[in-house]
Design a protein around this motif. Structure first.
Motif, short mmCIF file in Angstrom:
data_model
loop_
_atom_site.label_atom_id
_atom_site.label_comp_id
_atom_site.label_asym_id
_atom_site.label_seq_id
_atom_site.Cartn_x
_atom_site.Cartn_y
_atom_site.Cartn_z
N SER A 40 -4.35 11.13 -0.49
CA SER A 40 -4.12 12.73 -0.30
C SER A 40 -2.49 12.85 -0.36
CB SER A 40 -4.41 12.51 1.47
OG SER A 40 -3.76 12.25 2.50
N ARG A 41 -1.99 13.63 0.46
CA ARG A 41 -0.50 14.28 -0.16
C ARG A 41 -0.40 14.09 1.33
NH1 ARG A 41 -0.86 20.88 1.84
NH2 ARG A 41 -1.43 20.27 3.93
N SER A 42 -0.90 13.11 2.44
CA SER A 42 0.15 12.97 3.99
C SER A 42 -0.45 10.76 3.66
CB SER A 42 -0.31 13.87 4.91
OG SER A 42 0.40 12.93 5.93
N PHE A 43 0.17 9.95 3.34
CA PHE A 43 -0.18 9.02 3.12
C PHE A 43 1.00 8.21 3.61
CE2 PHE A 43 2.12 9.92 -0.90
CZ PHE A 43 3.72 8.92 -0.92
N THR A 44 0.54 6.76 3.78
CA THR A 44 1.55 5.94 4.51
C THR A 44 1.80 4.51 3.45
OG1 THR A 44 -0.24 5.63 6.40
CG2 THR A 44 1.41 4.21 5.98
N VAL A 45 2.73 3.97 3.75
CA VAL A 45 3.38 3.41 2.89
C VAL A 45 3.57 2.67 3.45
CG1 VAL A 45 5.95 2.80 1.90
CG2 VAL A 45 4.62 5.01 1.28
N HIS A 46 3.02 0.66 3.10
CA HIS A 46 3.26 -0.12 3.99
C HIS A 46 4.35 -1.04 3.12
CE1 HIS A 46 0.80 -3.52 5.97
NE2 HIS A 46 1.37 -3.93 5.99
N LEU A 47 5.89 -1.29 4.02
CA LEU A 47 5.91 -2.96 3.18
C LEU A 47 5.56 -3.72 3.87
CD1 LEU A 47 8.23 -3.98 1.79
CD2 LEU A 47 9.32 -4.21 4.18
N TYR A 48 5.06 -5.48 3.71
CA TYR A 48 5.02 -7.06 3.71
C TYR A 48 6.51 -7.42 2.95
CZ TYR A 48 3.76 -11.48 4.45
OH TYR A 48 3.46 -12.53 4.80
N ASP A 49 6.74 -7.85 4.30
CA ASP A 49 8.38 -8.61 4.07
C ASP A 49 8.10 -9.82 4.52
OD1 ASP A 49 10.77 -9.58 4.21
OD2 ASP A 49 11.67 -7.72 5.78
N GLN A 50 7.95 -11.12 4.11
CA GLN A 50 7.76 -12.11 4.83
C GLN A 50 8.70 -12.91 5.88
OE1 GLN A 50 6.17 -14.97 2.44
NE2 GLN A 50 4.97 -16.64 3.68
N ALA A 51 10.24 -12.28 5.19
CA ALA A 51 11.40 -13.12 5.52
C ALA A 51 11.79 -11.88 6.70
CB ALA A 51 12.25 -12.93 4.63
N SER A 52 11.05 -10.60 7.28
CA SER A 52 11.27 -9.83 8.44
C SER A 52 13.06 -9.38 8.40
CB SER A 52 11.31 -10.69 9.46
OG SER A 52 9.40 -11.19 9.41
N ASN A 81 0.95 -1.27 0.50
CA ASN A 81 -0.03 0.12 -0.28
C ASN A 81 0.85 0.81 -0.46
OD1 ASN A 81 -2.66 0.98 0.12
ND2 ASN A 81 -1.55 2.18 2.08
N PRO A 82 0.73 2.25 -1.32
CA PRO A 82 -0.15 2.04 -2.99
C PRO A 82 0.40 0.71 -2.64
CG PRO A 82 1.65 4.02 -2.16
CD PRO A 82 1.54 3.71 -0.79
N SER A 83 -0.51 0.11 -3.38
CA SER A 83 0.37 -1.03 -4.19
C SER A 83 1.21 -0.86 -5.23
CB SER A 83 -1.33 -2.17 -4.82
OG SER A 83 -1.84 -2.45 -3.97
N SER A 84 2.20 -1.77 -5.27
CA SER A 84 3.68 -2.32 -6.41
C SER A 84 2.72 -2.60 -7.27
CB SER A 84 4.48 -2.51 -5.97
OG SER A 84 4.25 -3.67 -5.95
N ARG A 85 3.20 -1.85 -9.01
CA ARG A 85 2.46 -2.57 -9.94
C ARG A 85 2.26 -4.46 -9.97
NH1 ARG A 85 4.79 1.41 -14.48
NH2 ARG A 85 3.35 3.06 -14.16
N ILE A 92 6.16 -3.19 8.06
CA ILE A 92 7.16 -1.85 8.37
C ILE A 92 5.87 -1.03 7.62
CG2 ILE A 92 8.76 -0.39 7.82
CD1 ILE A 92 10.63 -2.93 7.40
N SER A 93 5.36 0.26 8.51
CA SER A 93 4.75 1.46 7.60
C SER A 93 5.49 2.49 7.36
CB SER A 93 3.56 1.31 8.49
OG SER A 93 2.34 0.16 7.74
N PHE A 94 5.24 4.03 7.22
CA PHE A 94 6.16 5.56 7.65
C PHE A 94 4.97 6.32 6.66
CE2 PHE A 94 8.88 3.87 4.44
CZ PHE A 94 8.83 4.20 3.61
N THR A 95 4.55 7.79 7.50
CA THR A 95 4.33 8.25 6.99
C THR A 95 5.13 8.86 5.85
OG1 THR A 95 2.56 8.04 8.71
CG2 THR A 95 2.35 10.47 7.22
N VAL A 96 4.94 9.16 4.74
CA VAL A 96 5.18 10.19 3.63
C VAL A 96 4.17 11.70 3.81
CG1 VAL A 96 5.71 10.45 1.44
CG2 VAL A 96 6.37 8.23 2.42
N SER A 97 4.81 12.74 3.27
CA SER A 97 4.41 14.05 4.15
C SER A 97 4.50 14.97 2.02
CB SER A 97 4.12 15.12 5.19
OG SER A 97 3.47 13.76 5.86
#
Length: 226
Positions: A135-147, A49-53, A189-194
């Protein structure tokens, strides 16, 4: 000429048996090619999120990748599945080793969305990729199965005036937004981008420098700033 018919005991002759085995191997190969390949994918991750292609195509069409409706409803995923279904089955494995942080020098323009991997070249194609509303402030969410954790993430947004529907992405088409700090190993892992000043269809380009070794991942996520 040797007979290929069964002998009187009901057993096939050797040539016929070999032909049967070859036919079985071909059939099994064809079936295997139609099934999701998860071996390499199990070890890595992607931006969900937002989904890679590749992730968007797998999420929306993975269970119906033979559906001809995709050609009309999602033509960019259609061309990607036609080019190489493994790109979507292995949506977690868009990685390269040993770049040493030299992302721009070692990734040519027009190959950013595939992370310079020829097997994923379909992801570089301009077109009407499905977009995630943000929106102009959004969250990037990485899913990493292997941590693996992260040394850092770098986030870019395509410049105003760049058209993802008609242009392939190059480094000169990007605005650098932020670089994060380190993240401990975790599956999520999630973090906010402005940001500011963006509207409509843009590409969010993310580089993940994993912590377990010099391993870099790059993705394009199509977004609609609202």
């Amino acid at each position: 000429m040797r007979s290929t018919q069964p002998d009187q005991s009901g057993r096939q002759s050797r040539p016929a048996a070999r032909q049967s085995r070859r036919a079985l191997i071909v059939l099994l190969t064809m079936v295997a090619a139609m099934l999701p390949w998860t071996g390499a994918a199990q070890a890595h991750g992607t931006i969900i999120n937002p989904s890679s292609r590749a992730y968007q195509c797998w999420k929306d069409w993975g269970h119906q990748h033979m559906n001809p409706a995709m050609q009309q409803q999602d033509p960019m995923c259609w061309q990607a599945f036609q080019a190489n279904p493994d790109t979507m089955w292995n949506w977690m494995s868009s990685l390269r080793d040993g770049l040493g942080g030299n992302f721009q020098a070692r990734t040519p323009d027009g190959q950013l969305c595939s992370n310079g991997l020829s097997r994923n070249n379909s992801l570089n194609q301009p077109g009407q990729w499905k977009q995630t509303n943000i929106s102009r402030s959004f969250t990037v969410h990485l899913y990493d199965q292997a941590s693996h954790g992260a040394d850092y993430f770098r986030v870019y947004v395509s410049k105003n005036g760049f058209n993802p529907a008609t242009q392939s992405l190059g480094w000169g088409n990007l605005d650098f937004i932020t670089q994060t700090g380190r993240y401990a190993p975790s599956q999520n892992i999630s973090f906010t981008v402005s940001t500011s000043g963006y509207t409509g269809h843009h590409v969010v380009f993310v580089i993940w420098q994993a912590s377990h070794m010099d391993q870099a991942y790059m993705w394009c996520s199509d977004v609609n700033f609202v």
